[in-house]
Design a protein around this motif. Structure first.
Motif, mmCIF file in Angstrom:
data_model
loop_
_atom_site.group_PDB
_atom_site.id
_atom_site.type_symbol
_atom_site.label_atom_id
_atom_site.label_comp_id
_atom_site.label_asym_id
_atom_site.label_seq_id
_atom_site.Cartn_x
_atom_site.Cartn_y
_atom_site.Cartn_z
ATOM 1 N N PRO A 1 49.932 33.744 42.682
ATOM 2 C CA PRO A 1 48.970 34.032 43.740
ATOM 3 C C PRO A 1 47.624 33.349 43.559
ATOM 4 O O PRO A 1 46.870 33.229 44.517
ATOM 5 N N TYR A 2 47.313 32.924 42.339
ATOM 6 C CA TYR A 2 45.985 32.386 42.074
ATOM 7 C C TYR A 2 45.957 30.869 41.998
ATOM 8 O O TYR A 2 44.892 30.289 41.831
ATOM 9 N N PHE A 3 47.111 30.215 42.105
ATOM 10 C CA PHE A 3 47.150 28.765 41.897
ATOM 11 C C PHE A 3 46.274 28.046 42.913
ATOM 12 O O PHE A 3 45.362 27.299 42.550
ATOM 13 N N TRP A 4 46.543 28.277 44.195
ATOM 14 C CA TRP A 4 45.776 27.569 45.220
ATOM 15 C C TRP A 4 44.336 28.042 45.273
ATOM 16 O O TRP A 4 43.436 27.268 45.626
ATOM 17 N N SER A 5 44.101 29.285 44.900
ATOM 18 C CA SER A 5 42.718 29.765 44.865
ATOM 19 C C SER A 5 41.914 29.024 43.810
ATOM 20 O O SER A 5 40.754 28.638 44.042
ATOM 21 N N VAL A 6 42.520 28.791 42.655
ATOM 22 C CA VAL A 6 41.819 28.068 41.587
ATOM 23 C C VAL A 6 41.641 26.597 41.965
ATOM 24 O O VAL A 6 40.604 25.992 41.672
ATOM 25 N N ILE A 7 42.644 26.006 42.624
ATOM 26 C CA ILE A 7 42.505 24.620 43.098
ATOM 27 C C ILE A 7 41.306 24.501 44.038
ATOM 28 O O ILE A 7 40.474 23.582 43.929
ATOM 29 N N ILE A 8 41.195 25.442 44.975
ATOM 30 C CA ILE A 8 40.059 25.434 45.902
ATOM 31 C C ILE A 8 38.749 25.639 45.148
ATOM 32 O O ILE A 8 37.727 25.008 45.454
ATOM 33 N N LEU A 9 38.781 26.486 44.133
ATOM 34 C CA LEU A 9 37.582 26.710 43.320
ATOM 35 C C LEU A 9 37.163 25.435 42.606
ATOM 36 O O LEU A 9 35.973 25.087 42.563
ATOM 37 N N PHE A 10 38.134 24.700 42.049
ATOM 38 C CA PHE A 10 37.820 23.448 41.362
ATOM 39 C C PHE A 10 37.210 22.429 42.318
ATOM 40 O O PHE A 10 36.212 21.766 42.008
ATOM 41 N N PHE A 11 37.797 22.277 43.498
ATOM 42 C CA PHE A 11 37.262 21.323 44.472
ATOM 43 C C PHE A 11 35.891 21.761 44.976
ATOM 44 O O PHE A 11 35.021 20.919 45.228
ATOM 45 N N SER A 12 35.687 23.055 45.120
ATOM 46 C CA SER A 12 34.376 23.546 45.555
ATOM 47 C C SER A 12 33.313 23.244 44.511
ATOM 48 O O SER A 12 32.192 22.823 44.838
ATOM 49 N N GLY A 13 33.666 23.458 43.234
ATOM 50 C CA GLY A 13 32.721 23.125 42.171
ATOM 51 C C GLY A 13 32.400 21.648 42.129
ATOM 52 O O GLY A 13 31.241 21.253 41.929
ATOM 53 N N PHE A 14 33.412 20.809 42.347
ATOM 54 C CA PHE A 14 33.156 19.370 42.383
ATOM 55 C C PHE A 14 32.248 18.996 43.548
ATOM 56 O O PHE A 14 31.320 18.201 43.397
ATOM 57 N N GLY A 15 32.514 19.582 44.720
ATOM 58 C CA GLY A 15 31.675 19.274 45.880
ATOM 59 C C GLY A 15 30.233 19.679 45.668
ATOM 60 O O GLY A 15 29.308 18.948 46.048
ATOM 61 N N ALA A 16 30.023 20.840 45.042
ATOM 62 C CA ALA A 16 28.650 21.291 44.797
ATOM 63 C C ALA A 16 27.937 20.362 43.820
ATOM 64 O O ALA A 16 26.782 19.961 44.049
ATOM 65 N N LEU A 17 28.615 19.996 42.724
ATOM 66 C CA LEU A 17 27.984 19.106 41.743
ATOM 67 C C LEU A 17 27.724 17.726 42.333
ATOM 68 O O LEU A 17 26.669 17.125 42.094
ATOM 69 N N LEU A 18 28.687 17.207 43.116
ATOM 70 C CA LEU A 18 28.497 15.892 43.720
ATOM 71 C C LEU A 18 27.334 15.911 44.713
ATOM 72 O O LEU A 18 26.540 14.962 44.773
ATOM 73 N N GLY A 19 27.225 16.990 45.482
ATOM 74 C CA GLY A 19 26.111 17.086 46.423
ATOM 75 C C GLY A 19 24.766 17.096 45.727
ATOM 76 O O GLY A 19 23.812 16.469 46.195
ATOM 77 N N ILE A 20 24.689 17.786 44.586
ATOM 78 C CA ILE A 20 23.423 17.822 43.842
ATOM 79 C C ILE A 20 23.063 16.436 43.311
ATOM 80 O O ILE A 20 21.915 15.985 43.406
ATOM 81 N N VAL A 21 24.065 15.718 42.779
ATOM 82 C CA VAL A 21 23.803 14.393 42.204
ATOM 83 C C VAL A 21 23.390 13.408 43.284
ATOM 84 O O VAL A 21 22.430 12.631 43.126
ATOM 85 N N ILE A 22 24.099 13.406 44.418
ATOM 86 C CA ILE A 22 23.786 12.453 45.484
ATOM 87 C C ILE A 22 22.436 12.770 46.120
ATOM 88 O O ILE A 22 21.658 11.864 46.447
ATOM 89 N N SER A 23 22.138 14.060 46.307
ATOM 90 C CA SER A 23 20.868 14.425 46.954
ATOM 91 C C SER A 23 19.666 14.062 46.091
ATOM 92 O O SER A 23 18.618 13.672 46.603
ATOM 93 N N THR A 24 19.806 14.182 44.777
ATOM 94 C CA THR A 24 18.692 13.843 43.882
ATOM 95 C C THR A 24 18.581 12.346 43.632
ATOM 96 O O THR A 24 17.548 11.873 43.141
ATOM 97 N N GLU A 25 19.681 11.586 43.953
ATOM 98 C CA GLU A 25 19.704 10.132 43.751
ATOM 99 C C GLU A 25 19.313 9.762 42.325
ATOM 100 O O GLU A 25 18.544 8.842 42.080
ATOM 101 N N ASP A 26 19.860 10.493 41.391
ATOM 102 C CA ASP A 26 19.564 10.253 39.976
ATOM 103 C C ASP A 26 20.871 9.929 39.259
ATOM 104 O O ASP A 26 21.964 10.271 39.720
#
Length: 680
Positions: free
Chosen positions: A353-378
């Motif tokens: 029951p948790y497989f796809w939930s964890v996959i979505i969690l991993f992609f969400s974490g990646f999206g958040a980190l990528l957004g922070i890096v791109i927005s700061t342009e650092d």
């Protein structure tokens, strides 16, 4: 008291023909209901969760595929690289010199060993009964054979893909040593997870810690064409991708291989299985851009070993698996596997029951980190010790927990002595990996000086290898673009019958490199690795200087005979030319009067309407010599000639043994699946 119910009743064995005594109705109607219930059971996502019977079968097939590809790649290049007139002939003090001293042609000896390994690997890939009845002996033979090849052939066959295959193959020996869920199988899974973690985590840390800013700026994917020796056609399209897409793909690779790599070792399948799938996605992206030989297949094998039966049952059809030889994949009328393994009593559907939930969690974490890096342009920071230390320590502890769990699992087929022996051997291999892991990541100092000699000995013994890319972080992109070392020959060409002939310098070693005109499309080679072309590219990245094997290469091209010339310039006559076509039409008709080595600097052509793939920015001359000068130099220099009598094997120069064995393996696999499997 156990009641005895009559056969054919609902409380006894399910009835398939005739009427049903208790429920009523015809046997045909009951057959429809049974088939419908079976379809529903097959679609149950919880079926096979926590079990590894099908997983082990598929993983063994993929490991066998990796071995088969590696041995066939070696066999096709054996005579051209290690024959008497090859690039690396036997020399005094080498293992191959002892073979040549017995009167056996060295190239033919390497060809024979490689064909033996490819035959055993092919039999394991087809899942023949002798290999399936003795899997541990089969994969031990494959590992020992390939380890022997890398030992006696240190030139060119001590690359990253060879070391990764040997470490994954050692884990496969343990995983094949017992039934699914047994002590040896679980120990092999723990070693496979440990190897996957080391290979991904170490390389990512070295990339971010090296002097190259391309990875920290998330632009490395666009510069892959000059950081890898063998690139694929997709690299040209990446040049036109938006900046944010390049940053997203580069960041995804770093995110998966750095932050999610320790999660692969987690003892909870709810987290480790999604992390393995994410690693597999990163490998697929790599395999679509560059050719790294059998590296992608090895990663796929480790992923298959770590993912349970629920994943494989949803990916592969039951008929395909059963036809291939996996009888455990067959589901009976009760919805259970046909074979019940005593070692798999802990099969649990808790992770499903948790497989796809964890996959979505991993992609969400990646999206958040990528957004922070791109927005700061650092740029990304260098991984600090405050992160590397705890991450490495936690990963080692989780790997220890996996090995300890393997030793404590319920396995009625393993006695106390065999259990202690298996866990002891797996523990020694794990400690060797820890030693090598520390030698790659420890900062320079007394601790590294104390660990490095032991790590070198472990690598020579093929127990643990350096799975990173080096402390320098690999090749850094340059402003001049990709640099390649090209061998050219001087040919007399007539533009018309009335005009006098002119001398033209034409490329010879352009089979797998960008040519000088830039109109040669990169080739899809996986999993074949042309070792001579990789060696030419690696030489071009260093300070240009002539090496002994490069002089042998020029000499072989000037003679226009032997397997070496066909290996680097392509075949021009005989059986190989009829199979692969003529490499160079000018070289097939005449021998060049002179040769030269040049350095070509390329970048992808930016004109989408042009037929060119590469734009040559600059060309530098490295060396030039006539045929007479080459012959005189090679005959006078003792290093150009084999130091002892060497028996040649001219019959092996144009022998399509690799192609014949490859066709036999493919035909056997298709026969077993589609012909024999049709009767099941």
């Amino acid at each position: 008291l156990k009641p005895s119910w009559p056969k054919g009743t609902a409380l006894g064995r399910p009835c398939r023909v005739g009427s049903h005594p208790l429920r009523g109705g015809s046997g045909q109607a009951m057959g429809k209901r049974a088939r419908a219930a079976e379809v529903r059971r097959k679609r149950d996502p919880n079926l096979g969760v926590g079990c590894f019977t099908v997983s082990g079968f598929v993983a063994r097939r993929v490991v066998a595929l990796a071995y088969c590809a590696a041995f066939l790649s070696l066999a096709s290049q054996a005579e051209g690289l290690f024959g008497c007139r090859g690039l690396f002939p036997p020399q005094d003090g080498q293992w191959m010199a002892m073979v040549a001293g017995t009167g056996i042609p060295p190239g033919a000896a390497v060809l024979g060993v490689a064909m033996f390994g490819a035959t055993v690997a092919g039999a394991a890939l087809v899942a023949l009964d002798p290999c399936e009845n003795h899997p541990a002996a089969t994969f031990s033979t494959l590992w020992a054979t390939y380890a022997g090849c890398t030992t006696i052939l240190p030139d060119l066959f001590s690359a990253h893909e060879d070391w990764l295959l040997l470490e994954a193959g050692l884990a496969a020996v343990f995983a094949a040593g017992s039934q699914a869920g047994g002590v040896a199988h679980r120990a092999g899974q723990a070693l496979a997870a440990w190897v996957m973690f080391r290979a991904t985590f170490t390389a990512s840390v070295e990339r971010l810690s090296g002097p190259c800013d391309a990875w920290r700026e998330l632009s490395a994917l666009k510069e892959t064409y000059q950081m890898e020796p063998l690139v694929l056609p997709s690299i040209w399209f990446i040049q036109f991708a938006p900046k944010y897409a390049i940053q997203a793909l580069t960041g995804f690779k770093l995110y998966v291989q750095l932050l999610l790599a320790p999660v692969v070792l987690a003892p909870w399948r709810s987290f480790s299985a999604p992390a393995v799938v994410m690693q597999l996605l990163a490998v697929i992206i790599d395999s679509m851009i560059t050719n790294r030989g059998v590296t992608g297949i090895v990663y796929l094998a480790m992923a298959c070993a770590l993912l349970d039966d629920s994943f494989h049952r949803s990916l592969w059809s039951e008929r395909l698996l059963v036809s291939w030889g996996c009888s455990a994949a067959k589901i009976d009328s009760d919805g259970d596997s046909q074979e019940n393994n005593p070692g798999e009593g802990d099969c649990s559907n808790a992770a499903a029951p948790y497989f796809w939930s964890v996959i979505i969690l991993f992609f969400s974490g990646f999206g958040a980190l990528l957004g922070i890096v791109i927005s700061t342009e650092d740029v990304l920071p260098v991984p600090p010790l405050s992160f590397l230390g705890p991450a490495a320590a936690a990963s080692i502890l989780m790997a220890v927990e996996r090995l300890a769990g393997a030793g404590l699992c319920k396995d009625s087929a393993s006695g106390p002595c065999s259990r202690i022996l298996v866990i002891g051997l797996a523990g020694l291999i794990f400690l060797a990996g820890v030693m090598q892991f520390a030698a790659e990541l420890l900062p320079k100092g007394p601790f590294l000086d104390a660990v490095a000699p032991t790590a070198d000995l472990l690598q020579d013994a093929h127990l643990a290898h350096k799975l990173g890319i080096g402390r320098d972080g690999g090749k850094c992109p340059e402003s001049h673009g990709r640099v390649d070392l090209m061998v050219q020959g001087a040919f007399e060409i007539r533009d018309s019958e009335d005009e006098a002939p002119r001398t033209a310098w034409l490329d010879l070693t352009m089979r797998y490199q960008p040519n000088s005109k830039g109109d040669l499309r990169p080739k899809w080679l996986q999993p074949y690795t042309p070792r001579a072309d990789v060696a030419l590219w690696q030489t071009a990245q260093e300070t240009p200087q002539m090496k002994v094997w490069m002089t042998r290469l020029l000499w072989a091209l000037s003679r226009r005979d032997g397997a070496t010339a066909q290996l680097v310039a392509g075949p021009w006559q005989g059986t190989m030319a009829s199979i692969y076509g003529i490499g160079s039409s000018f070289y097939a008709k005449s021998t060049p009067s002179a040769f030269r080595l040049i350095l070509n600097y390329h970048s992808p052509d930016g004109d989408i309407h042009s037929n060119k793939w590469w734009e040559t920015k600059e060309t530098k001359l490295m060396i030039k010599a006539t045929r007479e000068e080459l012959e005189k130099f090679c005959l006078e220099d003792a290093e150009m000639v084999v130091a002892q009598p060497c028996v040649e094997a001219p019959w092996a120069e144009d022998l399509p043994a690799t192609e014949a064995l490859f066709g036999l393996i493919i035909a056997s696999l298709l026969w077993k699946i589609f012909v024999q499997g049709s009767d099941l």
